[in-house]
Design an enzyme around this catalytic site. Structure first.
Site, PDB file in Angstrom:
ATOM      1  N   ASP A  72      68.476  79.246  20.610  1.00  0.00           N
ATOM      2  CA  ASP A  72      67.516  80.232  21.126  1.00  0.00           C
ATOM      3  C   ASP A  72      67.413  81.366  20.119  1.00  0.00           C
ATOM      4  O   ASP A  72      68.280  81.514  19.245  1.00  0.00           O
ATOM      5  CB  ASP A  72      67.986  80.768  22.500  1.00  0.00           C
ATOM      6  CG  ASP A  72      66.826  81.244  23.380  1.00  0.00           C
ATOM      7  OD1 ASP A  72      66.161  82.222  23.000  1.00  0.00           O
ATOM      8  OD2 ASP A  72      66.584  80.635  24.423  1.00  0.00           O
ATOM      9  N   ASP A  83      65.216  79.338  15.880  1.00  0.00           N
ATOM     10  CA  ASP A  83      63.808  79.675  16.099  1.00  0.00           C
ATOM     11  C   ASP A  83      63.049  78.363  15.891  1.00  0.00           C
ATOM     12  O   ASP A  83      63.015  77.835  14.769  1.00  0.00           O
ATOM     13  CB  ASP A  83      63.362  80.752  15.099  1.00  0.00           C
ATOM     14  CG  ASP A  83      61.891  81.127  15.272  1.00  0.00           C
ATOM     15  OD1 ASP A  83      61.130  80.320  15.851  1.00  0.00           O
ATOM     16  OD2 ASP A  83      61.501  82.201  14.800  1.00  0.00           O
ATOM     17  N   VAL A  84      62.442  77.852  16.956  1.00  0.00           N
ATOM     18  CA  VAL A  84      61.860  76.502  16.899  1.00  0.00           C
ATOM     19  C   VAL A  84      60.678  76.401  15.941  1.00  0.00           C
ATOM     20  O   VAL A  84      60.231  75.298  15.628  1.00  0.00           O
ATOM     21  CB  VAL A  84      61.432  75.995  18.300  1.00  0.00           C
ATOM     22  CG1 VAL A  84      62.634  75.836  19.215  1.00  0.00           C
ATOM     23  CG2 VAL A  84      60.360  76.890  18.925  1.00  0.00           C
ATOM     24  N   ASN A 123      62.474  72.582  25.063  1.00  0.00           N
ATOM     25  CA  ASN A 123      62.185  73.446  26.211  1.00  0.00           C
ATOM     26  C   ASN A 123      61.575  74.799  25.835  1.00  0.00           C
ATOM     27  O   ASN A 123      60.824  75.388  26.611  1.00  0.00           O
ATOM     28  CB  ASN A 123      63.497  73.656  26.985  1.00  0.00           C
ATOM     29  CG  ASN A 123      63.419  74.780  27.989  1.00  0.00           C
ATOM     30  OD1 ASN A 123      62.868  74.632  29.075  1.00  0.00           O
ATOM     31  ND2 ASN A 123      63.984  75.944  27.625  1.00  0.00           N
ATOM     32  N   TYR A 156      48.053  78.903  26.208  1.00  0.00           N
ATOM     33  CA  TYR A 156      49.166  78.206  26.879  1.00  0.00           C
ATOM     34  C   TYR A 156      48.692  76.837  27.375  1.00  0.00           C
ATOM     35  O   TYR A 156      49.361  75.821  27.168  1.00  0.00           O
ATOM     36  CB  TYR A 156      49.700  79.059  28.028  1.00  0.00           C
ATOM     37  CG  TYR A 156      50.909  78.450  28.700  1.00  0.00           C
ATOM     38  CD1 TYR A 156      52.152  78.423  28.070  1.00  0.00           C
ATOM     39  CD2 TYR A 156      50.812  77.878  29.965  1.00  0.00           C
ATOM     40  CE1 TYR A 156      53.258  77.852  28.679  1.00  0.00           C
ATOM     41  CE2 TYR A 156      51.918  77.311  30.580  1.00  0.00           C
ATOM     42  CZ  TYR A 156      53.139  77.301  29.937  1.00  0.00           C
ATOM     43  OH  TYR A 156      54.225  76.724  30.551  1.00  0.00           O
ATOM     44  N   LYS A 188      50.189  73.208  26.032  1.00  0.00           N
ATOM     45  CA  LYS A 188      50.856  72.242  26.916  1.00  0.00           C
ATOM     46  C   LYS A 188      50.039  70.949  27.029  1.00  0.00           C
ATOM     47  O   LYS A 188      50.594  69.868  27.179  1.00  0.00           O
ATOM     48  CB  LYS A 188      51.116  72.861  28.291  1.00  0.00           C
ATOM     49  CG  LYS A 188      52.162  73.978  28.261  1.00  0.00           C
ATOM     50  CD  LYS A 188      53.543  73.474  27.809  1.00  0.00           C
ATOM     51  CE  LYS A 188      54.608  74.551  27.921  1.00  0.00           C
ATOM     52  NZ  LYS A 188      55.954  74.067  27.553  1.00  0.00           N
ATOM     53  N   ILE A 236      58.376  77.968  38.439  1.00  0.00           N
ATOM     54  CA  ILE A 236      59.845  78.012  38.452  1.00  0.00           C
ATOM     55  C   ILE A 236      60.279  79.470  38.560  1.00  0.00           C
ATOM     56  O   ILE A 236      59.630  80.375  38.022  1.00  0.00           O
ATOM     57  CB  ILE A 236      60.450  77.421  37.158  1.00  0.00           C
ATOM     58  CG1 ILE A 236      59.723  76.148  36.712  1.00  0.00           C
ATOM     59  CG2 ILE A 236      61.928  77.117  37.355  1.00  0.00           C
ATOM     60  CD1 ILE A 236      60.162  75.669  35.335  1.00  0.00           C
ATOM     61  N   THR A 276      61.889  81.894  37.140  1.00  0.00           N
ATOM     62  CA  THR A 276      62.441  82.391  35.870  1.00  0.00           C
ATOM     63  C   THR A 276      61.654  83.634  35.455  1.00  0.00           C
ATOM     64  O   THR A 276      60.696  84.022  36.118  1.00  0.00           O
ATOM     65  CB  THR A 276      62.317  81.351  34.730  1.00  0.00           C
ATOM     66  OG1 THR A 276      60.932  81.224  34.387  1.00  0.00           O
ATOM     67  CG2 THR A 276      62.881  79.993  35.124  1.00  0.00           C
TER      68      THR A 276
HETATM   69  N1  LIG Z   1      58.573  79.403  34.621  1.00  0.00           N
HETATM   70  C1  LIG Z   1      57.558  78.618  35.001  1.00  0.00           C
HETATM   71  O1  LIG Z   1      56.941  78.844  36.057  1.00  0.00           O
HETATM   72  C2  LIG Z   1      57.188  77.421  34.164  1.00  0.00           C
HETATM   73  C3  LIG Z   1      56.194  76.555  34.657  1.00  0.00           C
HETATM   74  C4  LIG Z   1      55.856  75.426  33.918  1.00  0.00           C
HETATM   75  C5  LIG Z   1      56.483  75.165  32.728  1.00  0.00           C
HETATM   76  N2  LIG Z   1      57.452  76.017  32.269  1.00  0.00           N
HETATM   77  C6  LIG Z   1      58.092  75.683  31.003  1.00  0.00           C
HETATM   78  O2  LIG Z   1      59.496  75.733  31.157  1.00  0.00           O
HETATM   79  C7  LIG Z   1      60.094  75.995  29.881  1.00  0.00           C
HETATM   80  C8  LIG Z   1      61.155  77.075  30.016  1.00  0.00           C
HETATM   81  O3  LIG Z   1      60.566  78.272  30.441  1.00  0.00           O
HETATM   82  P1  LIG Z   1      61.321  79.293  31.415  1.00  0.00           P
HETATM   83  O4  LIG Z   1      60.535  79.343  32.665  1.00  0.00           O
HETATM   84  O5  LIG Z   1      62.766  78.972  31.485  1.00  0.00           O
HETATM   85  O6  LIG Z   1      61.062  80.686  30.651  1.00  0.00           O
HETATM   86  P2  LIG Z   1      62.053  81.646  29.838  1.00  0.00           P
HETATM   87  O7  LIG Z   1      61.176  82.631  29.158  1.00  0.00           O
HETATM   88  O8  LIG Z   1      63.106  82.155  30.746  1.00  0.00           O
HETATM   89  O9  LIG Z   1      62.735  80.655  28.790  1.00  0.00           O
HETATM   90  C9  LIG Z   1      62.147  80.307  27.567  1.00  0.00           C
HETATM   91  C10 LIG Z   1      63.215  80.381  26.506  1.00  0.00           C
HETATM   92  O10 LIG Z   1      62.644  79.998  25.252  1.00  0.00           O
HETATM   93  C11 LIG Z   1      63.111  80.896  24.279  1.00  0.00           C
HETATM   94  N3  LIG Z   1      62.230  80.968  23.123  1.00  0.00           N
HETATM   95  C12 LIG Z   1      61.021  81.569  23.028  1.00  0.00           C
HETATM   96  N4  LIG Z   1      60.552  81.478  21.770  1.00  0.00           N
HETATM   97  C13 LIG Z   1      61.478  80.789  21.067  1.00  0.00           C
HETATM   98  C14 LIG Z   1      61.572  80.370  19.708  1.00  0.00           C
HETATM   99  N5  LIG Z   1      60.592  80.639  18.821  1.00  0.00           N
HETATM  100  N6  LIG Z   1      62.658  79.659  19.336  1.00  0.00           N
HETATM  101  C15 LIG Z   1      63.639  79.389  20.227  1.00  0.00           C
HETATM  102  N7  LIG Z   1      63.627  79.776  21.505  1.00  0.00           N
HETATM  103  C16 LIG Z   1      62.547  80.469  21.922  1.00  0.00           C
HETATM  104  C17 LIG Z   1      63.208  82.245  24.999  1.00  0.00           C
HETATM  105  O11 LIG Z   1      64.011  83.164  24.285  1.00  0.00           O
HETATM  106  C18 LIG Z   1      63.778  81.807  26.336  1.00  0.00           C
HETATM  107  O12 LIG Z   1      65.183  81.781  26.330  1.00  0.00           O
HETATM  108  C19 LIG Z   1      58.941  76.343  28.926  1.00  0.00           C
HETATM  109  O13 LIG Z   1      58.617  75.209  28.155  1.00  0.00           O
HETATM  110  C20 LIG Z   1      57.802  76.653  29.884  1.00  0.00           C
HETATM  111  O14 LIG Z   1      56.538  76.429  29.301  1.00  0.00           O
HETATM  112  C21 LIG Z   1      57.814  77.142  32.956  1.00  0.00           C
END
Ligand SMILES: NC(=O)c1ccc[n+]([C@@H]2O[C@H](COP(=O)([O-])OP(=O)(O)OC[C@H]3O[C@@H](n4cnc5c(N)ncnc54)[C@H](O)[C@@H]3O)[C@@H](O)[C@H]2O)c1
Length: 239
Positions: free
Chosen positions: A28, A54-55, A81, A146, A150, A179, A181
């Site tokens: 992360d 950093d992805v 993720n 976004y 996706k 979710i 979060t």
């Molecule tokens: N939360 C929702 O409602 C929801 C719905 C559908 C899909 N998602 C997907 O779930 C996944 C996780 O999201 P989440 O809800 O846990 O959100 P979150 O923001 O809590 O987690 C995302 C994580 O990715 C990290 N990140 C961001 N940019 C980065 C980079 N360049 N390199 C490495 N890490 C990086 C962030 O620091 C964070 O820890 C994502 O792919 C998101 O698109 C989330």
């Protein structure tokens, strides 16, 4: 290996896969949160390893893979993720922000797959799980970048699944709905009830409820599943 594992859904994967006995390497950009999670889970006896990743940076992915190989000698599972959200619609979005969102959410997943695939193929039985979204299946009047990112993840997953079907690597996506979060920032009572109003089950998913779908896809129980998407949305897209 789990990207974006310092918090939220990624952290739930780290914890769940660790509880199942896996050695989990998670990366992360949030180094404080990642190190704290590593310490907490190690105290519980889980074999978890945090690294800065950093992805969007190919060198970070290579360093992460090197670390996995130096500690464990092989890699069998990638959970792609990490992602960022951006609420702007078509005209409000800047080109810079479009590139950021596409860079993290879509290019970042491709870079991850590209880096680890030779190792996954060599392992003989491997799985990639790309975290996608119901926003790849349905549109909304905002968050254009976004949705585009996706949508790209969804079809990239199917194409990579076909490309590697004969080489021992299954590739699938998990499409969550809402979710619990911090992904889109702190919810207000209005946004909270609007989101939940879309969900027939009447609540958000806990991150662990989504991570269980990935656990299935990573396991041999999913040995005949590739190019698929598991929708975990409380019924949102069922009608
Ligand atoms: N939360 C929702 O409602 C929801 C719905 C559908 C899909 N998602 C997907 O779930 C996944 C996780 O999201 P989440 O809800 O846990 O959100 P979150 O923001 O809590 O987690 C995302 C994580 O990715 C990290 N990140 C961001 N940019 C980065 C980079 N360049 N390199 C490495 N890490 C990086 C962030 O620091 C964070 O820890 C994502 O792919 C998101 O698109 C989330």
């Amino acid at each position: 290996m789990v990207s974006g594992g310092a918090r939220g859904l990624g952290a739930a994967h780290v914890e769940l896969f660790g509880e199942e006995g896996a050695s989990v390497f998670f990366g992360d950009v949030l180094t404080d949160e990642g190190s704290a999670l590593e310490a907490e889970l190690r105290q519980r006896g889980l074999d978890v390893h945090f690294l800065r990743l950093d992805v969007t940076r190919p060198d970070d992915w290579s360093a992460a893979l090197d670390r996995v190989l130096s500690v464990r000698g092989t890699l069998t599972t990638l959970v792609n993720n990490a992602a960022i959200f951006s609420p702007e619609g078509t005209e409000a979005l800047s080109q810079r922000r479009w590139r950021q969102v596409m860079g993290v959410n879509l290019e970042g997943q491709w870079l991850g797959m590209r880096t680890v695939l030779p190792t996954l193929v060599a392992s003989g039985n491997a799985s990639i799980i790309n975290i996608c979204s119901v926003y790849a299946q349905i549109g909304s009047p905002d968050a254009i970048a976004y949705h585009a990112s996706k949508g790209g993840v969804r079809i990239m997953t199917k194409s990579t699944a076909l490309e590697y079907a004969g080489r021992g690597v299954r590739v699938n996506s998990v499409n969550p709905g809402v979710i619990d979060t911090l992904f889109a920032g702190p919810a207000t009572p209005e946004t909270e009830s609007a989101e939940i109003g879309l969900v027939p089950l009447g609540r958000k998913a806990q991150p662990r409820e989504v991570a269980h779908a990935s656990l299935f896809l990573a396991s041999d129980d999913a040995s005949y599943v590739t190019g698929a998407e598991i929708v975990v949305d409380g019924g949102w897209t069922a009608h």
